[in-house]
Design a protein around this motif. Structure first.
Motif, PDB file in Angstrom:
ATOM      1  N   PRO A  67       0.825  -1.214   0.000  1.00 23.65           N
ATOM      2  CA  PRO A  67       0.000   0.000   0.000  1.00 23.65           C
ATOM      3  C   PRO A  67       0.857   1.261   0.000  1.00 23.65           C
ATOM      4  O   PRO A  67       0.965   1.972   0.993  1.00 23.65           O
ATOM      5  CB  PRO A  67      -0.837  -0.131   1.268  1.00 23.65           C
ATOM      6  N   ASP A  68       1.464   1.547  -1.132  1.00 27.68           N
ATOM      7  CA  ASP A  68       2.288   2.742  -1.313  1.00 27.68           C
ATOM      8  C   ASP A  68       1.516   3.686  -2.220  1.00 27.68           C
ATOM      9  O   ASP A  68       1.389   3.436  -3.408  1.00 27.68           O
ATOM     10  CB  ASP A  68       3.634   2.347  -1.938  1.00 27.68           C
ATOM     11  N   PHE A  69       0.984   4.753  -1.650  1.00 28.57           N
ATOM     12  CA  PHE A  69       0.131   5.673  -2.403  1.00 28.57           C
ATOM     13  C   PHE A  69       0.858   6.995  -2.646  1.00 28.57           C
ATOM     14  O   PHE A  69       0.320   8.068  -2.425  1.00 28.57           O
ATOM     15  CB  PHE A  69      -1.188   5.905  -1.663  1.00 28.57           C
ATOM     16  N   SER A  70       2.088   6.906  -3.130  1.00 27.73           N
ATOM     17  CA  SER A  70       2.898   8.105  -3.315  1.00 27.73           C
ATOM     18  C   SER A  70       2.670   8.786  -4.662  1.00 27.73           C
ATOM     19  O   SER A  70       3.205   9.857  -4.894  1.00 27.73           O
ATOM     20  CB  SER A  70       4.380   7.761  -3.149  1.00 27.73           C
ATOM     21  N   SER A  71       1.891   8.192  -5.536  1.00 23.86           N
ATOM     22  CA  SER A  71       1.603   8.820  -6.824  1.00 23.86           C
ATOM     23  C   SER A  71       0.224   8.370  -7.296  1.00 23.86           C
ATOM     24  O   SER A  71      -0.283   7.333  -6.855  1.00 23.86           O
ATOM     25  CB  SER A  71       2.663   8.436  -7.859  1.00 23.86           C
ATOM     26  N   PRO A  72      -0.382   9.141  -8.204  1.00 26.89           N
ATOM     27  CA  PRO A  72      -1.683   8.711  -8.750  1.00 26.89           C
ATOM     28  C   PRO A  72      -1.610   7.358  -9.455  1.00 26.89           C
ATOM     29  O   PRO A  72      -2.564   6.585  -9.407  1.00 26.89           O
ATOM     30  CB  PRO A  72      -2.041   9.825  -9.734  1.00 26.89           C
ATOM     31  N   ALA A  73      -0.480   7.060 -10.058  1.00 28.96           N
ATOM     32  CA  ALA A  73      -0.327   5.759 -10.723  1.00 28.96           C
ATOM     33  C   ALA A  73      -0.350   4.621  -9.704  1.00 28.96           C
ATOM     34  O   ALA A  73      -0.910   3.552  -9.969  1.00 28.96           O
ATOM     35  CB  ALA A  73       0.971   5.728 -11.521  1.00 28.96           C
ATOM     36  N   MET A  74       0.227   4.847  -8.532  1.00 24.85           N
ATOM     37  CA  MET A  74       0.225   3.814  -7.494  1.00 24.85           C
ATOM     38  C   MET A  74      -1.180   3.604  -6.937  1.00 24.85           C
ATOM     39  O   MET A  74      -1.571   2.471  -6.644  1.00 24.85           O
ATOM     40  CB  MET A  74       1.177   4.198  -6.361  1.00 24.85           C
ATOM     41  N   VAL A  75      -1.946   4.688  -6.805  1.00 25.07           N
ATOM     42  CA  VAL A  75      -3.337   4.571  -6.345  1.00 25.07           C
ATOM     43  C   VAL A  75      -4.140   3.774  -7.366  1.00 25.07           C
ATOM     44  O   VAL A  75      -4.900   2.871  -7.013  1.00 25.07           O
ATOM     45  CB  VAL A  75      -3.961   5.962  -6.109  1.00 25.07           C
ATOM     46  N   ARG A  76      -3.959   4.111  -8.645  1.00 21.70           N
ATOM     47  CA  ARG A  76      -4.673   3.401  -9.709  1.00 21.70           C
ATOM     48  C   ARG A  76      -4.291   1.926  -9.731  1.00 21.70           C
ATOM     49  O   ARG A  76      -5.153   1.045  -9.826  1.00 21.70           O
ATOM     50  CB  ARG A  76      -4.374   4.044 -11.060  1.00 21.70           C
ATOM     51  N   GLN A  77      -2.988   1.633  -9.601  1.00 19.90           N
ATOM     52  CA  GLN A  77      -2.533   0.240  -9.623  1.00 19.90           C
ATOM     53  C   GLN A  77      -3.123  -0.546  -8.455  1.00 19.90           C
ATOM     54  O   GLN A  77      -3.596  -1.670  -8.637  1.00 19.90           O
ATOM     55  CB  GLN A  77      -1.012   0.180  -9.568  1.00 19.90           C
ATOM     56  N   CYS A 145     -13.460   3.820  -5.552  1.00 17.61           N
ATOM     57  CA  CYS A 145     -12.408   4.520  -4.818  1.00 17.61           C
ATOM     58  C   CYS A 145     -11.498   5.274  -5.788  1.00 17.61           C
ATOM     59  O   CYS A 145     -11.173   6.438  -5.566  1.00 17.61           O
ATOM     60  CB  CYS A 145     -11.595   3.526  -3.998  1.00 17.61           C
ATOM     61  N   HIS A 146     -11.094   4.616  -6.869  1.00 16.57           N
ATOM     62  CA  HIS A 146     -10.223   5.286  -7.837  1.00 16.57           C
ATOM     63  C   HIS A 146     -10.956   6.431  -8.534  1.00 16.57           C
ATOM     64  O   HIS A 146     -10.380   7.492  -8.760  1.00 16.57           O
ATOM     65  CB  HIS A 146      -9.691   4.295  -8.869  1.00 16.57           C
ATOM     66  N   ALA A 147     -12.214   6.234  -8.864  1.00 18.02           N
ATOM     67  CA  ALA A 147     -12.980   7.299  -9.516  1.00 18.02           C
ATOM     68  C   ALA A 147     -13.133   8.507  -8.588  1.00 18.02           C
ATOM     69  O   ALA A 147     -12.986   9.662  -9.016  1.00 18.02           O
ATOM     70  CB  ALA A 147     -14.348   6.779  -9.939  1.00 18.02           C
ATOM     71  N   THR A 148     -13.387   8.259  -7.317  1.00 17.50           N
ATOM     72  CA  THR A 148     -13.518   9.350  -6.350  1.00 17.50           C
ATOM     73  C   THR A 148     -12.181  10.047  -6.146  1.00 17.50           C
ATOM     74  O   THR A 148     -12.135  11.278  -6.022  1.00 17.50           O
ATOM     75  CB  THR A 148     -14.046   8.806  -5.005  1.00 17.50           C
ATOM     76  N   PHE A 149     -11.104   9.285  -6.134  1.00 15.89           N
ATOM     77  CA  PHE A 149      -9.772   9.889  -6.022  1.00 15.89           C
ATOM     78  C   PHE A 149      -9.531  10.852  -7.185  1.00 15.89           C
ATOM     79  O   PHE A 149      -9.043  11.958  -6.991  1.00 15.89           O
ATOM     80  CB  PHE A 149      -8.704   8.794  -5.995  1.00 15.89           C
ATOM     81  N   GLN A 150      -9.869  10.424  -8.383  1.00 13.21           N
ATOM     82  CA  GLN A 150      -9.670  11.296  -9.547  1.00 13.21           C
ATOM     83  C   GLN A 150     -10.516  12.558  -9.449  1.00 13.21           C
ATOM     84  O   GLN A 150     -10.059  13.635  -9.823  1.00 13.21           O
ATOM     85  CB  GLN A 150     -10.002  10.545 -10.838  1.00 13.21           C
ATOM     86  N   GLN A 151     -11.741  12.445  -8.959  1.00 13.29           N
ATOM     87  CA  GLN A 151     -12.602  13.619  -8.836  1.00 13.29           C
ATOM     88  C   GLN A 151     -12.092  14.572  -7.769  1.00 13.29           C
ATOM     89  O   GLN A 151     -12.040  15.780  -7.971  1.00 13.29           O
ATOM     90  CB  GLN A 151     -14.029  13.192  -8.493  1.00 13.29           C
TER      91      GLN A 151
END
Length: 177
Positions: A67-77, A145-151
């Motif tokens: 669970p490394d959320f240091s970038s949007p790509a990591m959140v998406r992955q 979760c990913h869609a809400t993160f993007q918004q």
């Protein structure tokens, strides 16, 4: 005239060979009609990378990346991996519930009630079906979760995106000479 002699031991062996094969085929076919066929598939992936290599946890049982959320790509992955794992597990658990229901329905009811074995099997399999539904909901929530993160972080993502673009190359105007 003398009749030709036969070896009675080999004759009987050949005679009953085909009968045994026919009986085995009949019993095998009958058995598969009573109990549903059960296929078990085990896929094991062993990751022998060094600790911290590839963003994976060091143990092989991990279905998710660290669970490394240091970038949007990591959140998406992470969200996509969670969604894919939950969908796959949901399908497996739902299939398991149906197989369990079929197998347990074949067990006779101890009290001899009509449809008693089916009712008991349905009660047990219902719990596993609820687990499959919960896994399906987990997959939906991971995508949400990913869609809400993007918004919610659209402004920050766009700000970085504009800096990351390469400058446009000058366009050659051939009409001007």
């Amino acid at each position: 005239m003398a009749s030709p002699t036969r070896d009675s031991a080999t004759d009987k062996g050949n005679k009953f060979t085909n009968v045994g094969a026919a009986a085995g085929g009949f019993i095998g076919g009958l058995g598969s009609s009573i109990a549903p066929p059960i296929n078990i598939t085990i896929n094991r992936t062993q990751n022998n990378t060094a600790q911290g290599g590839g963003g994976r946890r060091p143990h092989a049982e991990a279905l998710l990346p660290a669970p490394d959320f240091s970038s949007p790509a990591m959140v998406r992955q992470y969200c996509n991996t969670l969604r894919a794992a939950a969908v796959a597990l949901s399908i497996e658990v739902a299939m398991g519930a149906e197989i369990m229901k079929g197998v347990l329905a074949a067990v006779p009811d101890p009290e001899g009630r009509a449809f008693g074995s089916r009712i008991r099997a349905q009660k047990v399999a219902r719990k596993m079906q609820r687990a499959a539904d919960a896994l399906r909901d987990a997959a939906k929530n991971a995508a949400a979760c990913h869609a809400t993160f993007q918004q919610e972080y659209e402004e920050e993502i766009n700000r970085v995106r504009h800096r990351a673009r390469r400058p446009q190359q000058p366009v050659m105007n051939w009409a001007q000479q």
